[in-house]
Each structure stands twice: as C-alpha cells, then as structure tokens.
Design a protein around this motif. Structure first.
Motif, PDB file in Angstrom:
ATOM      1  N   LEU A 113       6.776  -1.718  -4.832  1.00 43.38           N
ATOM      2  CA  LEU A 113       7.151  -0.371  -4.388  1.00 43.38           C
ATOM      3  C   LEU A 113       6.960  -0.219  -2.883  1.00 43.38           C
ATOM      4  CD1 LEU A 113       5.716   1.805  -7.283  1.00 43.38           C
ATOM      5  CD2 LEU A 113       8.097   1.313  -6.766  1.00 43.38           C
ATOM      6  N   LEU A 114       6.377  -1.227  -2.238  1.00 42.78           N
ATOM      7  CA  LEU A 114       6.166  -1.141  -0.791  1.00 42.78           C
ATOM      8  C   LEU A 114       7.490  -1.339  -0.053  1.00 42.78           C
ATOM      9  CD1 LEU A 114       2.841  -3.030  -0.004  1.00 42.78           C
ATOM     10  CD2 LEU A 114       3.446  -0.695   0.628  1.00 42.78           C
ATOM     11  N   PRO A 115       7.623  -0.707   1.121  1.00 40.31           N
ATOM     12  CA  PRO A 115       8.840  -0.946   1.905  1.00 40.31           C
ATOM     13  C   PRO A 115       8.917  -2.402   2.362  1.00 40.31           C
ATOM     14  CG  PRO A 115       7.405   0.679   2.967  1.00 40.31           C
ATOM     15  CD  PRO A 115       6.709   0.236   1.739  1.00 40.31           C
ATOM     16  N   HIS A 116      10.149  -2.860   2.629  1.00 41.05           N
ATOM     17  CA  HIS A 116      10.297  -4.214   3.169  1.00 41.05           C
ATOM     18  C   HIS A 116       9.593  -4.280   4.516  1.00 41.05           C
ATOM     19  CE1 HIS A 116      14.116  -5.312   0.729  1.00 41.05           C
ATOM     20  NE2 HIS A 116      13.365  -4.436   0.081  1.00 41.05           N
ATOM     21  N   PRO A 117       8.753  -5.294   4.782  1.00 43.12           N
ATOM     22  CA  PRO A 117       8.102  -5.400   6.095  1.00 43.12           C
ATOM     23  C   PRO A 117       9.114  -5.842   7.146  1.00 43.12           C
ATOM     24  CG  PRO A 117       7.584  -7.302   4.744  1.00 43.12           C
ATOM     25  CD  PRO A 117       8.382  -6.385   3.874  1.00 43.12           C
ATOM     26  N   LYS A 118       8.850  -5.457   8.383  1.00 38.75           N
ATOM     27  CA  LYS A 118       9.711  -5.956   9.482  1.00 38.75           C
ATOM     28  C   LYS A 118       9.454  -7.441   9.644  1.00 38.75           C
ATOM     29  CE  LYS A 118      10.240  -1.706  11.994  1.00 38.75           C
ATOM     30  NZ  LYS A 118       9.226  -0.860  11.310  1.00 38.75           N
ATOM     31  N   PRO A 119      10.422  -8.206  10.145  1.00 36.91           N
ATOM     32  CA  PRO A 119      10.221  -9.647  10.285  1.00 36.91           C
ATOM     33  C   PRO A 119       8.953  -9.935  11.096  1.00 36.91           C
ATOM     34  CG  PRO A 119      12.489  -9.053  10.782  1.00 36.91           C
ATOM     35  CD  PRO A 119      11.756  -7.774  10.579  1.00 36.91           C
ATOM     36  N   GLY A 120       8.146 -10.820  10.580  1.00 39.07           N
ATOM     37  CA  GLY A 120       6.923 -11.196  11.281  1.00 39.07           C
ATOM     38  C   GLY A 120       5.771 -10.228  11.066  1.00 39.07           C
ATOM     39  N   ALA A 121       6.023  -9.073  10.478  1.00 44.96           N
ATOM     40  CA  ALA A 121       4.946  -8.113  10.235  1.00 44.96           C
ATOM     41  C   ALA A 121       4.671  -8.057   8.722  1.00 44.96           C
ATOM     42  CB  ALA A 121       5.335  -6.730  10.742  1.00 44.96           C
ATOM     43  N   SER A 122       3.712  -7.207   8.327  1.00 47.40           N
ATOM     44  CA  SER A 122       3.399  -7.062   6.914  1.00 47.40           C
ATOM     45  C   SER A 122       3.312  -5.589   6.569  1.00 47.40           C
ATOM     46  CB  SER A 122       2.053  -7.708   6.588  1.00 47.40           C
ATOM     47  OG  SER A 122       2.066  -9.072   6.929  1.00 47.40           O
ATOM     48  N   ALA A 123       3.514  -5.276   5.274  1.00 45.44           N
ATOM     49  CA  ALA A 123       3.283  -3.907   4.779  1.00 45.44           C
ATOM     50  C   ALA A 123       1.982  -3.925   3.996  1.00 45.44           C
ATOM     51  CB  ALA A 123       4.440  -3.476   3.895  1.00 45.44           C
ATOM     52  N   PHE A 124       1.129  -2.915   4.241  1.00 49.11           N
ATOM     53  CA  PHE A 124      -0.195  -2.900   3.611  1.00 49.11           C
ATOM     54  C   PHE A 124      -0.355  -1.710   2.687  1.00 49.11           C
ATOM     55  CE2 PHE A 124      -0.847  -4.904   7.806  1.00 49.11           C
ATOM     56  CZ  PHE A 124      -1.274  -6.143   7.382  1.00 49.11           C
ATOM     57  N   GLN A 125      -1.231  -1.888   1.690  1.00 49.92           N
ATOM     58  CA  GLN A 125      -1.587  -0.748   0.854  1.00 49.92           C
ATOM     59  C   GLN A 125      -2.921  -0.988   0.163  1.00 49.92           C
ATOM     60  OE1 GLN A 125       1.176   0.357  -2.215  1.00 49.92           O
ATOM     61  NE2 GLN A 125       0.154   2.313  -2.523  1.00 49.92           N
ATOM     62  N   ALA A 126      -3.636   0.118  -0.116  1.00 52.03           N
ATOM     63  CA  ALA A 126      -4.832   0.039  -0.954  1.00 52.03           C
ATOM     64  C   ALA A 126      -4.414   0.436  -2.366  1.00 52.03           C
ATOM     65  CB  ALA A 126      -5.909   0.987  -0.444  1.00 52.03           C
ATOM     66  N   VAL A 127      -4.750  -0.399  -3.346  1.00 52.27           N
ATOM     67  CA  VAL A 127      -4.264  -0.187  -4.704  1.00 52.27           C
ATOM     68  C   VAL A 127      -5.439   0.107  -5.644  1.00 52.27           C
ATOM     69  CG1 VAL A 127      -2.970  -1.202  -6.597  1.00 52.27           C
ATOM     70  CG2 VAL A 127      -2.455  -1.872  -4.242  1.00 52.27           C
ATOM     71  N   ALA A 128      -5.367   1.194  -6.378  1.00 53.66           N
ATOM     72  CA  ALA A 128      -6.424   1.509  -7.346  1.00 53.66           C
ATOM     73  C   ALA A 128      -6.248   0.609  -8.558  1.00 53.66           C
ATOM     74  CB  ALA A 128      -6.323   2.968  -7.757  1.00 53.66           C
ATOM     75  N   LEU A 129      -7.336  -0.032  -8.990  1.00 53.26           N
ATOM     76  CA  LEU A 129      -7.262  -0.915 -10.156  1.00 53.26           C
ATOM     77  C   LEU A 129      -7.689  -0.151 -11.410  1.00 53.26           C
ATOM     78  CD1 LEU A 129      -8.809  -4.105  -8.558  1.00 53.26           C
ATOM     79  CD2 LEU A 129      -6.397  -3.541  -8.863  1.00 53.26           C
ATOM     80  N   GLN A 130      -7.428  -0.780 -12.576  1.00 56.71           N
ATOM     81  CA  GLN A 130      -7.708  -0.062 -13.834  1.00 56.71           C
ATOM     82  C   GLN A 130      -9.186   0.222 -14.035  1.00 56.71           C
ATOM     83  OE1 GLN A 130      -5.518  -3.052 -15.395  1.00 56.71           O
ATOM     84  NE2 GLN A 130      -3.866  -1.827 -16.290  1.00 56.71           N
ATOM     85  N   ASP A 131     -10.080  -0.664 -13.492  1.00 55.49           N
ATOM     86  CA  ASP A 131     -11.514  -0.469 -13.752  1.00 55.49           C
ATOM     87  C   ASP A 131     -12.160   0.466 -12.733  1.00 55.49           C
ATOM     88  OD1 ASP A 131     -11.448  -1.950 -11.500  1.00 55.49           O
ATOM     89  OD2 ASP A 131     -12.812  -3.533 -12.187  1.00 55.49           O
ATOM     90  N   GLY A 132     -11.370   1.150 -11.909  1.00 49.78           N
ATOM     91  CA  GLY A 132     -11.949   2.077 -10.942  1.00 49.78           C
ATOM     92  C   GLY A 132     -12.176   1.440  -9.588  1.00 49.78           C
ATOM     93  N   GLY A 133     -12.041   0.114  -9.475  1.00 47.91           N
ATOM     94  CA  GLY A 133     -12.181  -0.556  -8.199  1.00 47.91           C
ATOM     95  C   GLY A 133     -10.867  -0.500  -7.409  1.00 47.91           C
ATOM     96  N   TYR A 134     -10.891  -1.149  -6.230  1.00 48.85           N
ATOM     97  CA  TYR A 134      -9.693  -1.139  -5.390  1.00 48.85           C
ATOM     98  C   TYR A 134      -9.359  -2.535  -4.934  1.00 48.85           C
ATOM     99  CZ  TYR A 134      -9.130   3.864  -5.086  1.00 48.85           C
ATOM    100  OH  TYR A 134      -8.867   5.161  -5.396  1.00 48.85           O
ATOM    101  N   ALA A 135      -8.075  -2.700  -4.594  1.00 49.16           N
ATOM    102  CA  ALA A 135      -7.662  -3.963  -3.988  1.00 49.16           C
ATOM    103  C   ALA A 135      -6.884  -3.639  -2.728  1.00 49.16           C
ATOM    104  CB  ALA A 135      -6.794  -4.755  -4.956  1.00 49.16           C
ATOM    105  N   LEU A 136      -6.953  -4.540  -1.751  1.00 47.84           N
ATOM    106  CA  LEU A 136      -6.123  -4.408  -0.553  1.00 47.84           C
ATOM    107  C   LEU A 136      -4.928  -5.328  -0.729  1.00 47.84           C
ATOM    108  CD1 LEU A 136      -8.707  -4.524   2.358  1.00 47.84           C
ATOM    109  CD2 LEU A 136      -7.350  -2.574   1.588  1.00 47.84           C
ATOM    110  N   LEU A 137      -3.758  -4.846  -0.333  1.00 44.56           N
ATOM    111  CA  LEU A 137      -2.545  -5.613  -0.600  1.00 44.56           C
ATOM    112  C   LEU A 137      -1.724  -5.736   0.673  1.00 44.56           C
ATOM    113  CD1 LEU A 137      -0.212  -6.736  -2.419  1.00 44.56           C
ATOM    114  CD2 LEU A 137       0.441  -4.374  -2.792  1.00 44.56           C
ATOM    115  N   ALA A 138      -1.185  -6.913   0.902  1.00 43.60           N
ATOM    116  CA  ALA A 138      -0.251  -7.105   2.013  1.00 43.60           C
ATOM    117  C   ALA A 138       1.001  -7.781   1.489  1.00 43.60           C
ATOM    118  CB  ALA A 138      -0.896  -7.974   3.090  1.00 43.60           C
ATOM    119  N   VAL A 139       2.171  -7.236   1.846  1.00 48.09           N
ATOM    120  CA  VAL A 139       3.444  -7.894   1.523  1.00 48.09           C
ATOM    121  C   VAL A 139       3.979  -8.462   2.816  1.00 48.09           C
ATOM    122  CG1 VAL A 139       5.818  -7.563   0.765  1.00 48.09           C
ATOM    123  CG2 VAL A 139       3.961  -6.395  -0.423  1.00 48.09           C
ATOM    124  N   ASP A 140       4.162  -9.797   2.868  1.00 55.74           N
ATOM    125  CA  ASP A 140       4.539 -10.435   4.125  1.00 55.74           C
ATOM    126  C   ASP A 140       6.029 -10.686   4.237  1.00 55.74           C
ATOM    127  OD1 ASP A 140       1.871 -10.509   4.740  1.00 55.74           O
ATOM    128  OD2 ASP A 140       1.575 -12.411   3.695  1.00 55.74           O
TER     129      ASP A 140
END
Lengths: 216, 634
Positions: free
Chosen positions: B556-583
């Motif tokens: 669901l993240l936008p396409h990253p610009k060439p050479g850059a990344s799109a980031f997001q913090a994602v809530a996990l099912q157990d209440g924790g979080y993950a950091l995500l980068a789409v390159d």
C-alpha cells in the motif's frame, strides 16, 4: 330528415344513385384495407424469418468460435454483414471479430470493425457500449488522449463502472495519477459489492498511492 | 320499411318503451369507465405485468430447489423475508427487461440452439446419445408435448442471448492482461525490522487506575445472559416394553413374511449369443440358426469358454468365456428363463431364441432355494417385534407428554406425575449453548424464545433425535451482568499494562520512523533498538516468510523515487511494531507466467467485464422503461 317526401321506390332509387356515385371509392377503400392488412402480415413474417435466419448464422458462428475455427467465423461474419447488415446479431458478430482482431494485434482493423458495429446499431445504450470499446482499442494503440475524449463523450452515467475504470487507465497513460485515482474511486463506487473485478480495480487504485494517504 | 316503422310509432307508451331501450343500450358497458380498475400485478415492466401468481410460482420453485439442495439445513423462513422477495422480484424484472430487449433488437433463439440444448439434457439420452423415444417418453411422463417443452427451452435460452452476446464481444487486450499480471504479481524489494516490545513506561498500577478502567470498559467484563431449564425427557431406548411376544404370534409373523427368509434357487450359467438383428430377413434368421446349431453341436463343457470367446456376439460376457454368473428366476427374459430352469446340471442346451438372437446355454451349477427354519430366525423376529412395540410405546408416551404439558403450560408437574417421569435440571447455559440437552441448538432456541422465557410457558415437544424428545420449562433466568471487580482485577491490571506497552511501542516506532525518514541508516537504528534488519528482495503480495501486516503495508506504500525508499511503521498483530522500507517496485516476473495462464486469465477477464457490461445495459433499460413495483402485493 324528411322521409315523408319519398315512397319506397324513390328511396330505392336514391340508394342506388348514391351507390353508383360512391361505389368505386368503397371498393377501392376495402381493397386498400385488405392489401394493407395482408401486406403488414407478410412484412411481419418476412421480418421474423430474416431474424431467424440471422439467428441461425450467429449460432453457427458461435459454434465455429468454440471450435477455434477463426477463418470459418470470419466468413460467417462477412455473410452476416452482407446479407443482414441491419440485424443486431450482425453488430455483435462484428464486435466479436474485433475481439479476435485485438488478440491478433490488428488494432486498426479492430477499430474499423467496432466503428461499423457502432454505426449499425440503433439502440443508444448499445451504441454507448461500443463507444467505450472503441476507446479501449484506441487506448491499446497508444492514443490515450483520443480515448479519454471519447469516454467523456459517452452520455450520462451509462456503464459508469466500466467507463470510469477505462478513464482511469487512460489517465494513467497520460501521467495524471491524481485524476486517475479519482476515476478509479468513482468506478469502485459504481460497481456492485460482488462485482468480480473489484479486487483488480482496488489494486490499480492502491498502486497509485501517494505519501501521506496510503491506499486512498 | 322505415316508413312503416314511423307510421306505427304513435302514442306515448311506444315512445316510453323505445326510450327505455335506447337508454339501456346507450349506457350499456359504461360502468366500466367509472369503476376503479383493480390492479393485481406485483410489478409492471413497460406494458407487461408480472402477476402475483407468477411471482408465487417462482418463489415456490426456488424454495423447493433450495430445500432439495440443502436438505436438513434448509430454512423456509428465509423466503418470508422482504429482502428475499425483493431479490426474487428484481431477478424477474431483469428477465422481463431482457426479453423485451430481445424483441426490440430482433434477437431470436435459433432452432439449432434449441435442438442442441435439448439433446444435451441427460434425461433424454441413452448411452450418452440423444434418444427421441426417451425424449417423448420423459415428456409424456411430465404431461407435456414436445412443442410446449421446446417453447419453454426457447424462453429460457432467450434470457442468455444478450448476456452471452455482450460477453462474447468483450474486448480484453494483451496489454490489459499484462497490466493485471504486473499488478497481481508485482515485486517489491523490502527491508523491515521487527522491534522488540519496550517495557511499559510505568509498571505499577494503582487500585484507582484499575477501578476507573473497569468502570470505563464495563462492556468488556460481562457475564452473558443465562437460563437454566427443568425438563421432562422421553427416550425410546429407556422405555420398558413389558409385552414379550408369544410363540404363536411369532410363528404367525414368520408365516406372513416367509418370503424374507427364503432364498430362491439360483443357477450358474454361461452362454454364447448369435445375434439376430431386430428386422432380420428370413435368410438372415436361417443363417443365424445354422450357425447357432453348429456351435451347439461342437460345444462341450471343456471348450465352451473358448467357443464363447471366438463366436459369442454378447460383448459383455464373451471375455469371461460367456459367464453370466448366478441367476435367479425372472432376471432375464422369459424364453431364456424357461430354457435355463428346465436344463439339467452340466448340460449344454440347443439354441434358444430370444429378442437378442440365439443363445446356447451351459448350466454349470445349481444352488437350490432354501428356507431358513423358524427356530433360526426366532431371535430376529423377537427383536423386530419388540422394537416395533418400543416405537409404538414411545409415540404414545411422547404424545401424552406433549398433550399434558400443553394443557398445563405453567408447570411440568402434572405431566411428570401422570407419566411417572422425573423432572431434570439442565444447569445454567448462555445463548451460545451448554452441555447435556443444552448442547442441542433447538433446546437453546426454545429456552430463549419469547413464549418460553418471557411468558413462562412449557415448550413444545423438542425432538433431539429419533425416538428421543424433551419438553422444557425455564427455571432460572440470569440477565447479562458485569463481573464483579474482585473476579477480574488481574485481567484489568494486565490490560492496563498491555495498553501502556502498546503506547510505548508506538512512540518508539514513530520516533525511529522519523529518524529513518531523515536519512539515518536502518541497520544502525535496528541495532540501537536491539533488533536486526530482515530483507526480502522481489517480495510478492503472498510472500510467505514476511509477516502479513508488513506484507500488506508494503503493497500500500507509494512507489519510491529511484534511488530512494518509502518508509512506514507497521502495527503488528501482537501489539508490537515493525519498521518497513520499500526500496524498489517492479512488475511481474514474466518467466513465471505461461501462455496458457495468460489465456485463462484473459477468458476470466472477458467473463467479468462481460457481466458488468450486461449489468450496465440492464441499468440503461431500467432507466428508459417504466417499472412499477407493488410492494404490498408481494
């Protein structure tokens, strides 16, 4: 009315005289009426048998398509076009030929076929559908701007789901993602909850996400 | 003549009589203009009316089909709901619109299509081919003429003319297919860090906090509504059947039903068939007889099987050396039967003529019929008799139980005394059911029904199983209530702590995301949080080793610009979080899609878009046709 003035004989004379004067018109009138009734029936029968003949040809065409005999299908379509140009079946058959032509990458011929079908249909709603299909082929042959203009020319809310999705596709080609997103959203809103292509449409929309509002 | 009439028209009586006649004739039939016309249609589509009768017929047919399809799970009340009726009527209106459109467009069903569709119905086929005789017989059985049936078929085929034509001419280009594949099998290069859960900011929870949380979230700590019922049970298996049938009675039963205990005589037979065609000429018949006689003359028990393999026209048995197995009387045709049962064991017959041709029979063995003696089947008869008696007894007791509990709806006592049954107690159970009789959904439904729960009446007889039924009466009703705080204190404390952890985790994730977006290195950030970076190059939507929430967020993240990344913090099912980068985002791996898959995909897209085109066309028809629906007559 002064019946007193005439006795039986005179009355008879009067009737005969009237008949002599108007008899011809009466006979001609009745004849025209009969010819009209029979002619109308003949015309109806003729129409029905033509419709049936067109239906039979179309049925053979479907069998040929099912058996993968495209040459035979094209031949039957040609026969429909030359003998039953005014039948709706012919328009559908020509539309189906356009589909085969698109598959064979003969986009120009497909365009011509669809324009023929559009021109020979009388039903406004079917005309609109053919317009959308023409736009689809225009889009496939790289004329996104033409396609967009054509889609916007289709009147009213006809086929809103199809039209808006196609519009979105054209706008993506024209590199206008914001407008495309709006078009896809409109298409999703117009489609029924259980429409089979909702998932695909949602993917098209998600793929246009921008930072800050994912999945919008 | 008119003159004569006029001459006689004198005096007022004649005028009055004539006047009345004129009056009567002049106004004859005029009343229909003044009387309000009664409308009876359920829906009117253009000029066509859908009558109540037609609507009811359709509803009944669907109900019958559903009940056949679903068997015991069928719920007839569904068909009383207005939404269901509306849906059925909408479908009828759509069909009517399609029919009218066929007429307007001049679309007809071809004779060939009618023929093909009738020939494809299995009921009219023998050996997989259309059989005219079977067709006429089946129709005659249903009281229909071929013309009527063909017209029905035509009508039903007409409904799919337009949808089929629209679908067949739907255009899906290779590019459309490619675009779908590129989206469906899109590949994204991901990196992600599953952050360890931080400790809560403050691990001490005060009583006041617990109390206020408990008050604010009362709905989370509820006991469900419960009832307990008293019930009377009648079970066929427990009923005492005192009457043991006497020998005389059993013997009578045995005589009456002797057929069941007798095994008929059976004969083991092989045959060789010489075919005689149905409309054979006398010459053909003679030739067949000569051949059959020749075979009969040659045949001995030793070479019979071989002869059958060579010469028999019976394709079914010739591979088995003509063996037909053990036959009873009456299994085959009359001529065959007679010859078979007059033959002596081990002998080979002369040619026997039947409908099929000449048979040469070899009677290999005989199993004579034998009757089981009375003594041998006595036990079986006793058991049958007593189970019959048990069933009668059950029906009697259950009937009385139903009567008595209905006559005294407020209590089970009178019925219990009368029938000598004990009143049992089910214990408390909620609407979701309990154990014992409360495990049966019928009992639960009855216990919470208005009649039993609110009015305090006895339930009707509830059949739990064949020969097993209960009648219930509500004993205790406990409304839904909050659990006391003392009971849930620990749970509340845990919830408060969980929420604090979740808040701390979110804060931490947001902070790290901010630093990521500023350009800090993901690996270094992960290390500072005590975690490590996982990466998945070319992950697809269904990538199995990536946690589901991360996977979904990644697509669901936008396409990253060439050479850059799109980031997001994602809530996990157990209440924790993950950091995500789409390159990186790229289309499908074309090598993974075969030409065949593409073609299948194209076909299903054609179906889907064809369906939507049909719906769009129906919408257009609805707009330009006047449609009236009389909801009150539905």
């Amino acid at each position: 009315m002064a019946f007193d003035a005439y006795d039986d004989y005179e009355q008879g004379e009067l009737v005969q005289k009237w008949l002599r004067q108007n008899g011809l018109s009466i006979v001609v009138g009745i004849a025209i009426g009969l010819v009209g009734i029979f002619g109308w029936q003949q015309w109806r029968n003729h129409q029905a048998s033509r419709q049936m003949a067109a239906a039979n040809l179309y049925q053979q065409l479907q069998a040929a398509v099912l058996a993968g005999q495209n040459d035979q299908a094209d031949r039957l379509t040609g026969q429909l076009q030359s003998e039953f140009a005014d039948s709706s079946y012919t328009a559908f058959a020509v539309g189906e030929r356009a589909q085969r032509e698109v598959q064979a990458k003969q986009l120009d011929r497909a365009l011509a076929s669809l324009q023929w079908a559009e021109g020979h249909l009388k039903d406004a709603a079917l005309k609109a559908l053919m317009q959308l299909r023409i736009a689809q082929v225009e889009l496939a042959s790289g004329k996104a701007a033409d396609a967009l203009a054509r889609i916007d020319g289709v009147a009213g809310d006809a086929y809103k789901g199809l039209a808006q999705e196609l519009r979105g596709d054209a706008l993506v080609k024209l590199n206008r993602p914001d407008d495309a997103r709006k078009a896809y959203e409109a298409a999703l809103a117009a489609l029924g909850e259980d429409a089979p292509q909702r998932g695909a449409l949602q993917m098209k929309l998600d793929d246009l996400a921008v930072a800050g509002k994912q999945g919008a | 003549m008119l003159q004569a009439l006029r001459n006689k028209l004198h005096g007022w009586p004649t005028i009055v009589v004539l006047g009345i006649c004129v009056f009567a004739v002049a106004f004859f039939g005029i009343e229909s203009y003044f009387m309000s016309q009664t409308e009876t249609f359920v829906a009117k589509v253009g000029k066509h009316e859908i009558s109540q009768q037609q609507f009811q017929d359709r509803l009944n047919r669907l109900r019958r089909q559903d009940s056949e399809r679903m068997g015991a799970q069928f719920d007839a009340s569904v068909y009383e709901k207005p939404e269901m009726k509306q849906r059925v009527l909408d479908a009828m209106i759509d069909q009517q619109l399609l029919q009218q459109a066929n007429d307007d467009l001049g679309l007809k069903v071809s004779d060939q299509a009618v023929r093909d569709s009738i020939a494809a119905i299995p009921a009219f086929q023998t050996d997989g081919r259309f059989d005219p005789a079977a067709y006429r017989a089946a129709l005659a059985g249903a009281g229909q003429t071929p013309a009527m049936f063909e017209s029905d078929v035509r009508t039903s085929l007409a409904l799919s003319l337009l949808p089929d034509a629209l679908a067949a001419s739907t255009i899906v280009s290779d590019e459309d297919v490619q675009r779908f594949i590129d989206l469906q099998m899109q590949r994204r290069d991901l990196r992600y860090v599953v952050l360890p859960k931080p400790a809560p900011a403050d691990a001490t929870v005060t009583d006041a906090e617990i109390e206020s949380y408990y008050k604010a979230h009362q709905a989370d700590f509820m006991n469900p509504e419960q009832v307990s019922v008293k019930y009377l049970e009648v079970n066929g298996a427990d009923l005492k059947v005192d009457e043991q049938p006497g020998d005389a009675e059993l013997r009578k039963r045995y005589e009456d039903e002797k057929q069941r205990f007798v095994q008929p005589e059976q004969r083991l037979v092989s045959h060789i068939l010489v075919n005689v065609p149905k409309n054979a000429t006398p010459e053909q018949q003679k030739a067949a007889l000569a051949k059959a006689e020749k075979i009969a003359a040659q045949a001995t028990p030793e070479n019979f099987a071989k002869l059958a393999e060579q010469d028999s026209d019976d394709l079914g048995s010739r591979r088995q050396g003509g063996d037909l197995g053990w036959l009873e009387k009456g299994v085959t045709n009359a001529a065959f039967d007679e010859a078979l049962f007059s033959l002596q064991k081990g002998r080979i017959s002369k040619p026997v003529l039947s409908d099929e041709g000449y048979h040469i029979l070899w009677l290999r063995d005989v199993r004579s019929g034998q009757a089981k003696p009375f003594e041998e089947v006595r036990a079986q008869l006793v058991q049958e008799a007593s189970s019959g008696a048990r069933e009668r007894k059950y029906a009697e007791v259950a009937g009385k139980l139903a009567d008595k509990t209905y006559q005294n709806p407020a209590s089970l006592e009178p019925a219990a005394q009368e029938l000598g049954l004990t009143i049992k107690d089910s214990g408390l159970f909620p609407r979701s059911g309990g154990s014992g009789i409360a495990a049966d959904p019928k009992v639960v439904q009855a216990a919470f029904s208005d009649d039993v729960l609110a009015q305090g009446n006895n339930s009707g007889l509830l059949e739990l199983a064949p020969n097993h039924a209960v009648v219930i009466h509500v004993d205790r009703h406990v409304p839904a209530a909050a659990k006391p705080l003392a009971e849930v204190r620990d749970a509340v404390r845990q919830k408060i702590l969980d929420e604090r952890v979740a808040a701390a985790a979110k804060k931490q994730a947001d902070e790290l995301l901010r630093r990521l977006e500023k350009g800090e290195d993901m690996a270094a950030l992960a290390a500072s949080a005590g975690a490590s970076v996982q990466s998945a190059a070319g992950a697809v939507r269904m990538q199995p080793d990536v946690p589901q929430p991360v996977r979904e967020a990644a697509f669901l993240l936008p396409h990253p610009k060439p050479g850059a990344s799109a980031f997001q913090a994602v809530a996990l099912q157990d209440g924790g979080y993950a950091l995500l980068a789409v390159d990186k985002v790229q289309g499908a791996d074309a090598s993974k899609v075969s030409a065949q898959q593409r073609e299948m995909l194209r076909q299903s897209m054609i179906r889907a878009y064809g369906e939507v085109a049909t719906e769009g066309y129906l919408d257009a028809l609805k707009k330009r046709t006047e449609i009236k629906v009389a909801k009150d007559r539905m």
